[in-house]
Design a protein around this motif. Structure first.
Motif, PDB file in Angstrom:
ATOM      1  N   ALA A  34       5.796 -23.245 -36.942  1.00 17.49           N
ATOM      2  CA  ALA A  34       4.795 -23.454 -38.006  1.00 17.49           C
ATOM      3  C   ALA A  34       4.423 -22.148 -38.511  1.00 17.49           C
ATOM      4  O   ALA A  34       3.511 -22.060 -39.363  1.00 17.49           O
ATOM      5  N   VAL A  35       5.162 -21.273 -38.366  1.00 13.40           N
ATOM      6  CA  VAL A  35       4.698 -19.868 -39.029  1.00 13.40           C
ATOM      7  C   VAL A  35       5.826 -19.360 -39.663  1.00 13.40           C
ATOM      8  O   VAL A  35       6.997 -19.075 -38.915  1.00 13.40           O
ATOM      9  N   SER A  36       5.790 -18.917 -40.914  1.00 10.91           N
ATOM     10  CA  SER A  36       6.937 -18.584 -41.348  1.00 10.91           C
ATOM     11  C   SER A  36       7.054 -16.975 -41.662  1.00 10.91           C
ATOM     12  O   SER A  36       5.879 -16.236 -41.206  1.00 10.91           O
ATOM     13  N   VAL A  37       8.014 -16.275 -41.815  1.00 11.38           N
ATOM     14  CA  VAL A  37       7.859 -14.866 -41.771  1.00 11.38           C
ATOM     15  C   VAL A  37       7.175 -14.265 -42.782  1.00 11.38           C
ATOM     16  O   VAL A  37       6.695 -13.196 -42.709  1.00 11.38           O
ATOM     17  N   ALA A  38       7.006 -14.924 -44.191  1.00 11.56           N
ATOM     18  CA  ALA A  38       6.107 -14.384 -45.147  1.00 11.56           C
ATOM     19  C   ALA A  38       4.667 -14.348 -44.422  1.00 11.56           C
ATOM     20  O   ALA A  38       3.891 -13.588 -44.804  1.00 11.56           O
ATOM     21  N   ASP A  39       4.260 -15.282 -43.624  1.00 14.95           N
ATOM     22  CA  ASP A  39       2.846 -15.427 -43.121  1.00 14.95           C
ATOM     23  C   ASP A  39       3.037 -14.016 -42.136  1.00 14.95           C
ATOM     24  O   ASP A  39       1.851 -13.421 -42.546  1.00 14.95           O
ATOM     25  N   THR A  50      10.648  -5.599 -45.595  1.00 14.87           N
ATOM     26  CA  THR A  50      10.248  -4.432 -44.874  1.00 14.87           C
ATOM     27  C   THR A  50      10.297  -5.234 -43.419  1.00 14.87           C
ATOM     28  O   THR A  50      10.675  -4.442 -42.450  1.00 14.87           O
ATOM     29  N   LEU A  51       9.672  -6.234 -43.417  1.00 13.26           N
ATOM     30  CA  LEU A  51       9.726  -6.904 -42.100  1.00 13.26           C
ATOM     31  C   LEU A  51      11.110  -7.000 -41.554  1.00 13.26           C
ATOM     32  O   LEU A  51      11.527  -6.783 -40.493  1.00 13.26           O
ATOM     33  N   PHE A  52      12.403  -7.279 -42.389  1.00 14.91           N
ATOM     34  CA  PHE A  52      13.522  -7.554 -41.894  1.00 14.91           C
ATOM     35  C   PHE A  52      14.131  -6.321 -41.639  1.00 14.91           C
ATOM     36  O   PHE A  52      15.393  -6.168 -41.153  1.00 14.91           O
ATOM     37  N   ARG A  53      13.669  -5.105 -42.355  1.00 11.23           N
ATOM     38  CA  ARG A  53      14.400  -3.932 -41.976  1.00 11.23           C
ATOM     39  C   ARG A  53      14.003  -3.615 -40.625  1.00 11.23           C
ATOM     40  O   ARG A  53      14.544  -2.946 -39.868  1.00 11.23           O
ATOM     41  N   TYR A  54      12.792  -4.009 -39.962  1.00 10.94           N
ATOM     42  CA  TYR A  54      12.581  -3.690 -38.521  1.00 10.94           C
ATOM     43  C   TYR A  54      13.057  -4.701 -37.355  1.00 10.94           C
ATOM     44  O   TYR A  54      13.429  -4.217 -36.714  1.00 10.94           O
ATOM     45  N   PHE A  55      13.128  -5.956 -38.092  1.00 10.17           N
ATOM     46  CA  PHE A  55      13.805  -7.114 -37.126  1.00 10.17           C
ATOM     47  C   PHE A  55      14.628  -7.772 -37.765  1.00 10.17           C
ATOM     48  O   PHE A  55      14.425  -8.266 -38.622  1.00 10.17           O
ATOM     49  N   PRO A  56      15.888  -7.812 -37.520  1.00 10.63           N
ATOM     50  CA  PRO A  56      17.013  -8.413 -37.932  1.00 10.63           C
ATOM     51  C   PRO A  56      16.702  -9.872 -38.096  1.00 10.63           C
ATOM     52  O   PRO A  56      17.444 -10.448 -39.006  1.00 10.63           O
ATOM     53  N   SER A  57      15.957 -10.600 -37.298  1.00  9.59           N
ATOM     54  CA  SER A  57      15.676 -12.069 -37.454  1.00  9.59           C
ATOM     55  C   SER A  57      14.213 -12.467 -37.136  1.00  9.59           C
ATOM     56  O   SER A  57      13.676 -11.438 -36.467  1.00  9.59           O
ATOM     57  N   LYS A  58      13.731 -13.425 -37.396  1.00  8.78           N
ATOM     58  CA  LYS A  58      12.492 -13.928 -37.075  1.00  8.78           C
ATOM     59  C   LYS A  58      12.417 -13.917 -35.569  1.00  8.78           C
ATOM     60  O   LYS A  58      11.466 -13.582 -35.084  1.00  8.78           O
ATOM     61  N   GLU A  59      13.483 -14.527 -34.880  1.00 11.94           N
ATOM     62  CA  GLU A  59      13.446 -14.431 -33.371  1.00 11.94           C
ATOM     63  C   GLU A  59      13.324 -13.263 -32.702  1.00 11.94           C
ATOM     64  O   GLU A  59      12.342 -13.016 -31.714  1.00 11.94           O
ATOM     65  N   ASP A  60      13.979 -12.227 -33.341  1.00 12.05           N
ATOM     66  CA  ASP A  60      13.711 -10.611 -32.754  1.00 12.05           C
ATOM     67  C   ASP A  60      12.118 -10.243 -32.780  1.00 12.05           C
ATOM     68  O   ASP A  60      11.880  -9.324 -32.100  1.00 12.05           O
ATOM     69  N   LEU A  61      11.564 -10.875 -33.480  1.00 16.22           N
ATOM     70  CA  LEU A  61       9.778 -10.478 -33.551  1.00 16.22           C
ATOM     71  C   LEU A  61       9.292 -10.728 -32.184  1.00 16.22           C
ATOM     72  O   LEU A  61       8.687  -9.988 -31.769  1.00 16.22           O
ATOM     73  N   VAL A  62      10.047 -11.868 -31.703  1.00 14.50           N
ATOM     74  CA  VAL A  62       9.597 -12.318 -30.274  1.00 14.50           C
ATOM     75  C   VAL A  62      10.337 -11.541 -28.968  1.00 14.50           C
ATOM     76  O   VAL A  62       9.779 -10.903 -28.159  1.00 14.50           O
ATOM     77  N   LEU A  63      11.607 -11.325 -29.470  1.00 16.25           N
ATOM     78  CA  LEU A  63      12.646 -11.105 -28.251  1.00 16.25           C
ATOM     79  C   LEU A  63      12.850  -9.477 -28.067  1.00 16.25           C
ATOM     80  O   LEU A  63      13.775  -9.131 -27.126  1.00 16.25           O
ATOM     81  N   ASP A  64      12.429  -8.968 -29.137  1.00  7.75           N
ATOM     82  CA  ASP A  64      12.813  -7.584 -29.352  1.00  7.75           C
ATOM     83  C   ASP A  64      12.433  -6.654 -27.950  1.00  7.75           C
ATOM     84  O   ASP A  64      13.435  -5.982 -27.454  1.00  7.75           O
TER      85      ASP A  64
END
Lengths: 216, 216
Positions: A34-39, A50-64
């Motif tokens: 329910a949360v977009s990467v834009a959010d 910039t977000l995608f420079r730090y994390f290759p995918s949305k999932e990696d925001l959690v799994l990093d």
DNA sequence: GCAACCCAGTCAAGAAATTGACTTGGTTGC
DNA sequence: GCAACCAAGTCAATTTCTTGACTGGGTTGC
């Protein structure tokens, strides 16, 4: 003396932490899908690229953070005391981790940890990406085994089984705690499970691969 | 609709505010000359060239806010009610500001304002740079007068005197408060001083420039 | 008088961020 | 089926920031 201070590095680190923390907060609050990467980017006050420079995918925001533990199993095997086999080393480590209520064992009832695990296990896209990290974990463990003259195929098989056991034990413990039990209550059963699972593995690996894997 | 939101602009604004706030804090704590711009940059977590991109000089870290008031006198003259002369408009405004304890009148005993003014008046390099802002203030006021058909030289002379009166009144009020009085105690004398100073100015300007400057 | 030093302010090169537009894939409404 | 839309992820162009080295004035120690 070549890493730490440096405005550039410290700001990058802060941005990274800020992104991961903001993302986790939003995901726990409203659910991963329910949360977009834009959010996330907006809440962390950075742009989407910039977000995608730090994390290759949305999932990696959690799994990093899993990346930090990818080499754990391999390291445990590599650094084990002389005379102890790989299975024994991982078994011992898991027992110790259980006693310490280490979150990786699943035997931890801290609310934050529980919420995080619930997020993981209830989100399909996260679960599927965990496989990616698991694969790397297996690979590293296999390499550690091969370094001890185990033939490649056997090393990979053993690594797969060992990693699977660790994960499955953790997940089983989480299930019990998620069902309402405390870590204290689950602890005895968790030890029994661990002993049985590692025991089975030791037997099986001994029979198939010879005594090197799990001496005495 | 073309200015505000925008990650880039808002971050720039924040950095600027952060720099000015950090600088003021350090200056008040240890004194203007005892703090290097490198200290300010480090405390604000930016590099030194970045600091100088935001503020052309060390002094401007403190005086920058004066820029917001540079056109105040000119605006008061431009926006005055019909029938009132420029001197009268500035006089009225100053009386109102005194009643409201506006910091620009010097008649304000809030500790933060006092500390700021003490910093200003006790630091040579700051005092000398204030002249720069004063000059601009005079220039703008002179332009406003010229727009009303006052000949250029007279306009600049009048502007110089008017700005000087405002500053000197403010400084005198500050001196009294810095000597230990409260704003309440100083207020009556401040009003008398203001009436006298603006009155003298009105007389002088009337005699020299004719009735346009200060009708009735 | 000289050497060492500190500080304000500048410069060029490179890393990193924002921006807006784009592609791609999946959903929904019709 | 199709059109509209939304979200993930990418790209090129521009802007901003960091870095390290530099100038030049001023002080201090000797």
């Amino acid at each position: 003396m070549e890493n730490t201070t440096g405005l550039r590095e410290s700001k990058k680190l802060r941005t990274r932490r800020q992104l991961a923390a903001t993302a986790l907060e939003l995901f726990l609050e409203r659910g991963f899908d329910a949360v977009s990467v834009a959010d996330v980017a907006a809440a962390a006050e950075v742009s989407k690229p910039t977000l995608f420079r730090y994390f290759p995918s949305k999932e990696d925001l959690v799994l990093d953070r899993f990346a930090d533990h990818q080499d754990e199993a391999a390291r445990i095997v590599r650094d084990r005391p002389a005379g102890l086999g790989p299975v024994g080393a991982l078994h011992d480590h898991f027992r110790t981790a259980l006693a310490e209520r280490d979150p990786i064992t699943g035997l931890c009832d801290h609310p934050d940890v529980l919420a995080f695990q619930r997020l993981l296990y209830s989100t399909a896209s996260l679960e599927s990406r965990i496989a990616h990290y698991t694969a790397r974990e297996v690979e590293l463990l296999a390499a550690a085994l091969e370094a001890e003259e185990v033939e490649p195929l056997s090393a990979r098989l053993a690594a797969t089984h060992l990693v699977a056991v660790r994960h499955e034990l953790g997940r089983e413990n989480w299930r019990r705690i998620d069902a309402g039990s405390t870590a204290e209550e689950v602890y005895p059963a968790a030890v029994v499970d661990a002993d049985r699972a590692f025991g089975m593995l030791a037997d099986g690996l001994d029979r198939t691969l010879g005594p090197l894997i799990s001496p005495a």
